[in-house]
Design an enzyme around this catalytic site. Structure first.
Site, mmCIF file in Angstrom:
data_model
loop_
_atom_site.group_PDB
_atom_site.id
_atom_site.type_symbol
_atom_site.label_atom_id
_atom_site.label_comp_id
_atom_site.label_asym_id
_atom_site.label_seq_id
_atom_site.Cartn_x
_atom_site.Cartn_y
_atom_site.Cartn_z
ATOM 1 N N ARG A 1 -7.706 9.080 4.017
ATOM 2 C CA ARG A 1 -7.096 9.242 2.689
ATOM 3 C C ARG A 1 -7.565 10.511 1.991
ATOM 4 O O ARG A 1 -6.897 11.000 1.088
ATOM 5 C CB ARG A 1 -7.388 8.016 1.815
ATOM 6 C CG ARG A 1 -6.560 6.807 2.151
ATOM 7 C CD ARG A 1 -5.119 6.941 1.657
ATOM 8 N NE ARG A 1 -5.000 6.614 0.247
ATOM 9 C CZ ARG A 1 -4.726 7.471 -0.718
ATOM 10 N NH1 ARG A 1 -4.565 8.741 -0.436
ATOM 11 N NH2 ARG A 1 -4.611 7.077 -1.959
ATOM 12 N N ARG B 1 -8.963 0.236 2.504
ATOM 13 C CA ARG B 1 -10.034 0.992 1.837
ATOM 14 C C ARG B 1 -11.434 0.455 2.070
ATOM 15 O O ARG B 1 -12.403 1.117 1.722
ATOM 16 C CB ARG B 1 -9.744 1.062 0.326
ATOM 17 C CG ARG B 1 -8.621 2.021 -0.013
ATOM 18 C CD ARG B 1 -8.065 1.743 -1.375
ATOM 19 N NE ARG B 1 -7.472 0.413 -1.371
ATOM 20 C CZ ARG B 1 -6.949 -0.163 -2.449
ATOM 21 N NH1 ARG B 1 -6.973 0.445 -3.599
ATOM 22 N NH2 ARG B 1 -6.427 -1.363 -2.348
ATOM 23 N N TYR C 1 8.273 -6.524 -7.762
ATOM 24 C CA TYR C 1 7.554 -5.248 -7.912
ATOM 25 C C TYR C 1 8.434 -4.183 -8.553
ATOM 26 O O TYR C 1 7.983 -3.406 -9.392
ATOM 27 C CB TYR C 1 6.996 -4.779 -6.569
ATOM 28 C CG TYR C 1 5.668 -5.424 -6.258
ATOM 29 C CD1 TYR C 1 4.492 -4.925 -6.818
ATOM 30 C CD2 TYR C 1 5.576 -6.547 -5.456
ATOM 31 C CE1 TYR C 1 3.270 -5.529 -6.576
ATOM 32 C CE2 TYR C 1 4.358 -7.158 -5.198
ATOM 33 C CZ TYR C 1 3.207 -6.642 -5.766
ATOM 34 O OH TYR C 1 2.009 -7.243 -5.534
ATOM 35 N N ASP D 1 4.035 0.432 3.797
ATOM 36 C CA ASP D 1 3.927 -0.387 2.599
ATOM 37 C C ASP D 1 5.273 -1.032 2.316
ATOM 38 O O ASP D 1 6.314 -0.423 2.575
ATOM 39 C CB ASP D 1 3.475 0.432 1.397
ATOM 40 C CG ASP D 1 3.018 -0.489 0.273
ATOM 41 O OD1 ASP D 1 1.864 -0.948 0.313
ATOM 42 O OD2 ASP D 1 3.841 -0.793 -0.621
ATOM 43 N N ARG E 1 -3.656 -6.833 5.959
ATOM 44 C CA ARG E 1 -4.016 -5.534 5.375
ATOM 45 C C ARG E 1 -5.252 -4.959 6.080
ATOM 46 O O ARG E 1 -6.148 -4.381 5.443
ATOM 47 C CB ARG E 1 -4.273 -5.653 3.869
ATOM 48 C CG ARG E 1 -3.178 -6.370 3.084
ATOM 49 C CD ARG E 1 -2.058 -5.484 2.630
ATOM 50 N NE ARG E 1 -2.429 -4.420 1.750
ATOM 51 C CZ ARG E 1 -2.203 -4.380 0.445
ATOM 52 N NH1 ARG E 1 -1.626 -5.395 -0.152
ATOM 53 N NH2 ARG E 1 -2.538 -3.351 -0.262
HETATM 54 O O1 CP3 Z 1 -3.135 -2.589 8.079
HETATM 55 C C1 CP3 Z 1 -2.361 -3.034 7.218
HETATM 56 O O2 CP3 Z 1 -2.001 -4.232 7.196
HETATM 57 C C2 CP3 Z 1 -1.952 -2.119 6.131
HETATM 58 C C3 CP3 Z 1 -0.511 -1.999 5.904
HETATM 59 C C4 CP3 Z 1 -0.062 -2.579 4.572
HETATM 60 C C5 CP3 Z 1 -0.256 -1.980 3.290
HETATM 61 N N1 CP3 Z 1 0.431 -2.716 2.376
HETATM 62 C C6 CP3 Z 1 -1.030 -0.755 3.015
HETATM 63 C C7 CP3 Z 1 -1.492 -0.443 1.641
HETATM 64 C C8 CP3 Z 1 0.671 -3.748 4.391
HETATM 65 C C9 CP3 Z 1 1.069 -4.794 5.423
HETATM 66 C C10 CP3 Z 1 0.991 -3.808 2.996
HETATM 67 C C11 CP3 Z 1 1.820 -4.877 2.409
HETATM 68 C C12 CP3 Z 1 1.974 -4.953 0.953
HETATM 69 N N2 CP3 Z 1 2.070 -3.917 0.054
HETATM 70 C C13 CP3 Z 1 2.144 -6.169 0.238
HETATM 71 C C14 CP3 Z 1 2.222 -7.544 0.847
HETATM 72 C C15 CP3 Z 1 0.884 -8.068 1.198
HETATM 73 C C16 CP3 Z 1 0.093 -8.551 0.010
HETATM 74 O O3 CP3 Z 1 -0.986 -7.993 -0.196
HETATM 75 O O4 CP3 Z 1 0.516 -9.487 -0.658
HETATM 76 C C17 CP3 Z 1 2.287 -5.835 -1.116
HETATM 77 C C18 CP3 Z 1 2.480 -6.803 -2.259
HETATM 78 C C19 CP3 Z 1 2.245 -4.404 -1.223
HETATM 79 C C20 CP3 Z 1 2.418 -3.563 -2.438
HETATM 80 C C21 CP3 Z 1 1.229 -2.765 -2.694
HETATM 81 N N3 CP3 Z 1 0.883 -1.599 -2.041
HETATM 82 C C22 CP3 Z 1 0.235 -3.009 -3.657
HETATM 83 C C23 CP3 Z 1 0.231 -4.203 -4.605
HETATM 84 C C24 CP3 Z 1 -0.705 -1.986 -3.549
HETATM 85 C C25 CP3 Z 1 -1.883 -1.782 -4.449
HETATM 86 C C26 CP3 Z 1 -2.891 -2.819 -4.225
HETATM 87 C C27 CP3 Z 1 -3.906 -2.299 -3.309
HETATM 88 O O5 CP3 Z 1 -4.232 -2.976 -2.323
HETATM 89 O O6 CP3 Z 1 -4.379 -1.201 -3.614
HETATM 90 C C28 CP3 Z 1 -0.300 -1.130 -2.499
HETATM 91 C C29 CP3 Z 1 -0.996 0.068 -1.987
HETATM 92 C C30 CP3 Z 1 -1.502 -0.039 -0.580
HETATM 93 N N4 CP3 Z 1 -0.758 -0.508 0.484
HETATM 94 C C31 CP3 Z 1 -2.774 0.355 -0.078
HETATM 95 C C32 CP3 Z 1 -2.778 0.110 1.300
HETATM 96 C C33 CP3 Z 1 -3.879 0.395 2.282
HETATM 97 C C34 CP3 Z 1 -3.881 0.992 -0.880
HETATM 98 C C35 CP3 Z 1 -3.455 2.387 -1.271
HETATM 99 C C36 CP3 Z 1 -4.427 3.505 -0.978
HETATM 100 O O7 CP3 Z 1 -4.954 3.652 0.134
HETATM 101 O O8 CP3 Z 1 -4.613 4.321 -1.904
#
Ligand code: CP3
Length: 346
Positions: A43, A34, A153, A79, A30
């Site tokens: 964002r 943020r 999810y 995502d 990730r």
């Molecule tokens: O550079 C990177 O690696 C970012 C790309 C990326 C995101 N999500 C961006 C994201 C990747 C590889 C993911 C994978 C992802 N998404 C997983 C598997 C990895 C893990 O953490 O176990 C899962 C379970 C998700 C589902 C998901 N998406 C959740 C649970 C959330 C909320 C939790 C959080 O971190 O806020 C998201 C949103 C999300 N995905 C954000 C980002 C940068 C934050 C949203 C925002 O910017 O408002």
């Protein structure tokens, strides 16, 4: 050729095959997120959906870890929940974590839970653009959630601590759950293949992020069986592209992860790397505790401890044991990258 002349792509390829290199490659799970002021600035101008679906914006986010941290591997910004929309669900990203509108919990919901075949999804266009922008210097990864993690999810609807909805459905309606997992398996295979065939990804990672909630028997029947199928079918289409599997709770399920056939096993921070090495010959990825990123001074000692008794010279991709959090300090992430690069001198 001196080992220091390895390109990032060569170092990645050798490491995946378990061969000796000058130092391990490093990236951060990730890594664009943020904790970076530059990500927050993006964002402010764009929605999260744009960051995932608009290739220009997605590539801008994907490049931040190169520019700010000098990592060795880039992962396309996206995502895991985006493909659920293509199956017929409505996914919202309101800010406090993603939400599924009207989560699928019965047979009637199968109408909006259809297997999707992908040819050239937006993520593939983003991957092409990212490769164009990086002149093929970097290995670029595509990714997907595992069938079970995506189902978890989808059925929960929003992030939940105990996942009662999916656990209950597995106990009461296993046939419905297996039908949904079969549809997800088809969807995930096609999504990963498209990221390689249409996008040119150098590798793919499958996130089994909900693995830790299941006991071993259910982990095998509901998670591993399908991830194994995803990898076997992906291999038929893309025999030369490495696959990594990440699982939470790897200490309990490392042998199950190994049985999926993945080239790289990405493990969480609770399993010592030296122990993981005794239990599998495959390339490992991980696994610094993400909380160490809260404190730059803590990075070097934690890094040393992580490598205690572990031969890092082959078969290891340096990374965190889970995603970096919004509270992390960019300076700490930089120090992790530095620690890995200093291994080359020693
Ligand atoms: O550079 C990177 O690696 C970012 C790309 C990326 C995101 N999500 C961006 C994201 C990747 C590889 C993911 C994978 C992802 N998404 C997983 C598997 C990895 C893990 O953490 O176990 C899962 C379970 C998700 C589902 C998901 N998406 C959740 C649970 C959330 C909320 C939790 C959080 O971190 O806020 C998201 C949103 C999300 N995905 C954000 C980002 C940068 C934050 C949203 C925002 O910017 O408002």
């Amino acid at each position: 050729m001196p080992a220091s002349a390895l390109s990032r792509r060569e170092r990645f390829a050798l490491t995946v095959r378990g061969e000796e290199t000058d130092r391990p490659p490093v990236w951060i799970m990730r890594q664009a997120g943020r904790y970076m002021p530059e990500y927050m600035a993006l964002r402010e101008r764009y929605s999260f959906r744009d960051l995932c679906l608009n290739p220009e914006v997605s590539v801008a986010a994907s490049l931040l870890p190169r520019d700010l941290l000098d990592v060795d591997i880039l992962i396309i910004f996206n995502d895991i929940l985006i493909p659920l929309e293509e199956m017929g669900l409505t996914v919202e990203f309101p800010g406090g974590g993603p939400e599924i509108v009207d989560p699928p919990r019965d047979e009637a919901a199968l109408g909006r839970f259809r297997a999707k075949k992908f040819h050239d999804p937006p993520v593939a266009a983003s991957l092409r653009l990212l490769r164009e922008r990086t002149g093929d210097e970097f290995p670029v990864l595509g990714f997907a959630g595992s069938p079970f993690t995506l189902l978890g999810y989808a059925v929960e609807g929003k992030m939940s601590r105990h996942a009662h909805e999916i656990r209950g459905l597995m106990l009461e309606r296993p046939e419905l759950v297996h039908e949904m997992l079969r549809r997800l398996t088809d969807t995930v295979v096609s999504y990963l293949v498209a990221q390689v065939e249409a996008g040119g990804a150098a590798g793919v990672q499958i996130f089994e992020s909900l693995g830790h909630i299941l006991p071993a028997w259910e982990y095998e029947q509901f998670a591993t069986v399908y991830t194994r199928q995803v990898i076997a079918r992906f291999r038929e289409a893309c025999p030369d592209t490495p696959v990594a599997v990440y699982s939470r709770g790897a200490a309990a399920c490392l042998e199950a992860m190994d049985s999926t056939g993945a080239d790289v096993l990405s493990v969480d921070w609770q399993l010592p790397l030296a122990e993981a090495r005794r239990r599998t010959a495959r390339t490992l990825q991980g696994n610094l505790d993400p909380m160490v990123m809260l404190s730059p001074e803590a990075v070097e000692p934690a890094f040393e401890r992580m490598l205690d008794g572990f031969d890092w010279r082959r078969g290891w991709i340096a990374n965190l044991g889970h995603g970096i959090t919004p509270q992390a300090k960019v300076e700490a992430a930089r120090r992790l990258v530095d620690c890995v690069k200093r291994l080359a001198g020693g």
